[in-house]
Design an enzyme around this catalytic site. Structure first.
Site, PDB file in Angstrom:
ATOM      1  NE  ARG A  40      11.401 -47.751 -15.001  1.00 41.47           N
ATOM      2  CZ  ARG A  40      11.962 -46.570 -14.935  1.00 41.47           C
ATOM      3  NH1 ARG A  40      12.217 -46.043 -13.764  1.00 41.47           N
ATOM      4  NH2 ARG A  40      12.269 -45.903 -16.007  1.00 41.47           N
ATOM      5  CG  HIS A  61      15.616 -49.951 -15.220  1.00 44.01           C
ATOM      6  ND1 HIS A  61      15.698 -50.776 -16.308  1.00 44.01           N
ATOM      7  CD2 HIS A  61      15.270 -48.723 -15.677  1.00 44.01           C
ATOM      8  CE1 HIS A  61      15.422 -50.055 -17.395  1.00 44.01           C
ATOM      9  NE2 HIS A  61      15.157 -48.813 -17.041  1.00 44.01           N
ATOM     10  CD  GLN A  97      11.173 -47.407 -10.654  1.00 43.83           C
ATOM     11  OE1 GLN A  97      11.825 -46.444 -11.041  1.00 43.83           O
ATOM     12  NE2 GLN A  97       9.880 -47.486 -10.811  1.00 43.83           N
ATOM     13  CG  PHE A 108       8.699 -42.497 -20.373  1.00 46.74           C
ATOM     14  CD1 PHE A 108       9.347 -43.515 -21.044  1.00 46.74           C
ATOM     15  CD2 PHE A 108       9.259 -42.014 -19.206  1.00 46.74           C
ATOM     16  CE1 PHE A 108      10.544 -44.040 -20.551  1.00 46.74           C
ATOM     17  CE2 PHE A 108      10.442 -42.535 -18.709  1.00 46.74           C
ATOM     18  CZ  PHE A 108      11.083 -43.547 -19.378  1.00 46.74           C
ATOM     19  CG  HIS A 117      16.587 -47.188 -12.172  1.00 50.39           C
ATOM     20  ND1 HIS A 117      17.635 -46.601 -12.848  1.00 50.39           N
ATOM     21  CD2 HIS A 117      15.485 -46.512 -12.551  1.00 50.39           C
ATOM     22  CE1 HIS A 117      17.167 -45.611 -13.611  1.00 50.39           C
ATOM     23  NE2 HIS A 117      15.877 -45.534 -13.429  1.00 50.39           N
ATOM     24  CG  LEU A 175      19.564 -48.125 -16.343  1.00 55.32           C
ATOM     25  CD1 LEU A 175      18.412 -47.139 -16.316  1.00 55.32           C
ATOM     26  CD2 LEU A 175      19.137 -49.433 -15.729  1.00 55.32           C
ATOM     27  CD  GLU A 212      11.735 -49.012 -18.088  1.00 56.77           C
ATOM     28  OE1 GLU A 212      11.044 -49.832 -17.509  1.00 56.77           O
ATOM     29  OE2 GLU A 212      11.824 -47.833 -17.772  1.00 56.77           O
ATOM     30  NE  ARG A 261      12.064 -42.808 -10.600  1.00 61.93           N
ATOM     31  CZ  ARG A 261      12.394 -42.727 -11.891  1.00 61.93           C
ATOM     32  NH1 ARG A 261      11.738 -41.905 -12.699  1.00 61.93           N
ATOM     33  NH2 ARG A 261      13.364 -43.464 -12.380  1.00 61.93           N
TER      34      ARG A 261
END
Length: 576
Positions: free
Chosen positions: A286, A238, A236, A122, A351, A252, A255, A386
């Site tokens: 991202r 998303h 960030q 991840f 995000h 969201l 992902e 991140r």
């Protein structure tokens, strides 16, 4: 007015009931220190509960070669070299201990057949180091921490809104607030205050935060107390937030949907990631996927609602039900849509605040004695991008460290010096807003502010737009002085929204001014007028108030970490 003021004395006050605040409170309670936690939303439903992906630690249960040093190297590389190496080292080195704490308190991690904690890829990790519990990891962590806090009898006030941190001569002595339902005022006297009230992503139109969270409360509370904000421009976005329904815009789509083989297309059916990252396509980082989707929409190739399509309907139904249960459920509830049959309309969504309150690497102290900041409210770990899974481990590592630091600080004081002036100022601020009967509507101003930030400080920025954003903000701040606040039978939400608005305006100014100052493109920060990364801008920007932006040098990365920084092979794994 103060006939209904509750005085509460506690050694340490924690503001925020998410993972960071609860972990700090647990540490304090286990050490026998008197602690009180306050939050403006129900503790079971703190923002942490929304985190789906997982939590990082180099446990090496799946890949024996993994080390904390490699975790640190991956984090710094992904941050575009804006992360503070000392903060990164603390998190990477102490991550395993964070996982052990959760395990000890009953966290139901996914496990391999032989009982090892399972780990998956991840983010741009060299090895598999993300532990998880289905796609409900954050929810399970929050439950685990709420249960542990209950075992320790930690007092948690769930509907308390903090308006000010009380300070005398740069030393904290408590906080002021009110009850969201009854309007009862609270004066908290505390030796130390731990700020764990989240980030500022709600100041954009589409965001993965819910309506009344992440409005930049931490930023305003810290700055009014004498603290500073680092890297507020590094936000960030998303890649995949829902567009409809309007009241849930930005929700969201995990992902994992791309990780499992989901495909992104534009209005004319082109698989557009071929243009932006032909190797990794949907599995790119991202910041890249968000920029690609933004560009497609901006250049007129978006869907009718201004998005792009995410399609998993070609995947076997069992795989979707097993690996993406939350995504399936969400779309069914919000749009009555069956993702096994049809694609989903998505667009980039604000995000995560990678910047936040300035903190020292050792104990996350803020430069104001007795004030600490942790979690998304703090800064230093993530830089300009991140690494997925790092936010949850940060809560546990620094929650524990700050709990310990606050305990020692409180024990070291000979006395608590208070200030009648500071208390009067906090009290009259609330009195003033309650009496405010101007023509301006708080909600309308919030919407205007979100439109300004979305137009001028979204995924792509430039000087002209940012200056226009600042001019619009000047006008909004004038209008904010003429708001009307009307508490009603349903409670004091209107007063809370007025404070949210003040926090949002301060956060917006910090963001716009630092975005203007960062004249380069790096990670999540895209300047169309400065499309290249500028080595001279490898600094953190620190905001101390309107027009005050300082450059802060970043400490050198230790040689053992630098040696491990390499391009990670991302074939077949999700890069965030």
């Amino acid at each position: 007015m103060n006939h209904s003021e509750h005085q509460v004395a506690t050694s340490v006050l924690v503001i925020g009931t998410g993972g960071a605040g609860l972990r700090a409170a647990i540490e304090l309670a286990e050490r026998g220190v008197d602690v009180t936690v306050v939050g403006k939303r129900p503790k079971a439903d703190a923002h942490t509960a929304l985190a789906a992906g997982g939590i990082n630690a180099a446990l090496a249960t799946m890949d024996p070669a993994d080390t904390w040093q490699q975790h640190a190297a991956d984090t710094i590389k992904e941050s575009y070299h804006l992360a503070n190496p000392e903060i990164v080292q603390v998190v990477a080195e102490q991550a395993a201990r964070g996982i052990e704490d959760l395990e000890r308190w009953g966290m139901p991690f996914a496990r391999e057949a032989d009982g090892r904690i399972s780990q998956r890829f991840f983010g741009a990790h060299t090895f598999r180091r993300t532990s998880f519990a289905g796609d409900y990891t954050g929810l399970e962590i929050q439950r685990t921490l709420v249960n542990r806090a209950a075992q320790l009898d930690v007092p948690i006030l769930d509907s308390c809104y903090i308006t000010r941190i009380l300070v005398r001569d740069n030393v904290v002595f408590g906080a002021y607030g009110f009850d969201l339902n009854t309007g009862t005022r609270y004066v908290f006297h505390a030796d130390a205050v731990i700020l764990a009230a989240g980030g500022h992503t709600r100041i954009w139109r589409r965001t993965s935060s819910r309506r009344d969270e992440n409005t930049g409360d931490s930023f305003r509370l810290a700055v009014l107390a004498g603290g500073r904000i680092r890297d507020p421009e590094l936000v960030q976005f998303h890649p995949s937030g829902l567009i409809e329904p309007e009241n849930a815009a930005g929700t969201l789509v995990s992902e994992a949907a791309r990780g499992e083989g989901g495909i992104l297309t534009n209005a004319s059916g082109e698989r557009f990631m071929d243009r932006y990252d032909p190797q990794r396509r949907e599995l790119s980082t991202r910041d890249r996927v968000a920029l690609a989707a933004y560009t497609e929409i901006k250049e007129g190739r978006g869907t009718p609602n201004g998005g792009v399509w995410l399609d998993v309907s070609h995947l076997p139904r069992e795989q979707i039900m097993q690996r993406l249960p939350r995504v399936y459920q969400t779309l069914l509830e919000l749009q009555m849509k069956d993702i096994t049959q049809e694609p989903v309309e998505i667009a980039p969504t604000a995000h995560y605040s990678m910047g936040g309150v300035w903190v020292s690497p050792a104990d996350h102290s803020t430069g104001v004695d007795g004030l600490y900041a942790i979690g998304e409210a703090s800064s230093g770990l993530h830089g300009a991008n991140r690494l997925g899974g790092n936010s949850l481990i940060e809560l546990l590592v620094y929650g524990r460290i700050v709990g310990e630091a606050a305990a020692e600080y409180s024990a070291s004081l000979d006395a608590q010096r208070r200030s009648r002036e500071a208390l009067d100022e906090a009290r009259s601020e609330v009195d003033g807003l309650l009496a405010a009967d101007g023509p301006e509507n708080v909600r309308a101003l919030q919407r205007a502010l979100r439109n300004t930030m979305t137009e001028h400080a979204g995924v792509v920025r430039d000087e002209a737009g940012l200056r226009k954003g600042l001019a619009e903000l000047d006008q909004l701040e004038e209008r904010i002085r003429n708001v009307g606040v009307h508490p009603d039978l349903a409670g004091f939400q209107d007063l809370a929204h007025a404070f949210d608005l003040l926090s949002s305006a301060l956060s917006a100014r910090a963001t716009l001014e630092c975005a203007l100052e960062r004249r380069e493109t790096r990670g999540c920060h895209n300047r169309s007028d400065y499309p290249e990364l500028d080595p001279a801008q490898q600094v953190n920007l620190v905001w101390a108030g309107p027009g005050q932006v300082d450059r802060e040098e970043i400490p050198p990365v230790p040689a053992e970490i630098t040696a491990l920084m390499r391009d990670v092979d991302t074939a077949g794994k999700l890069v965030e």
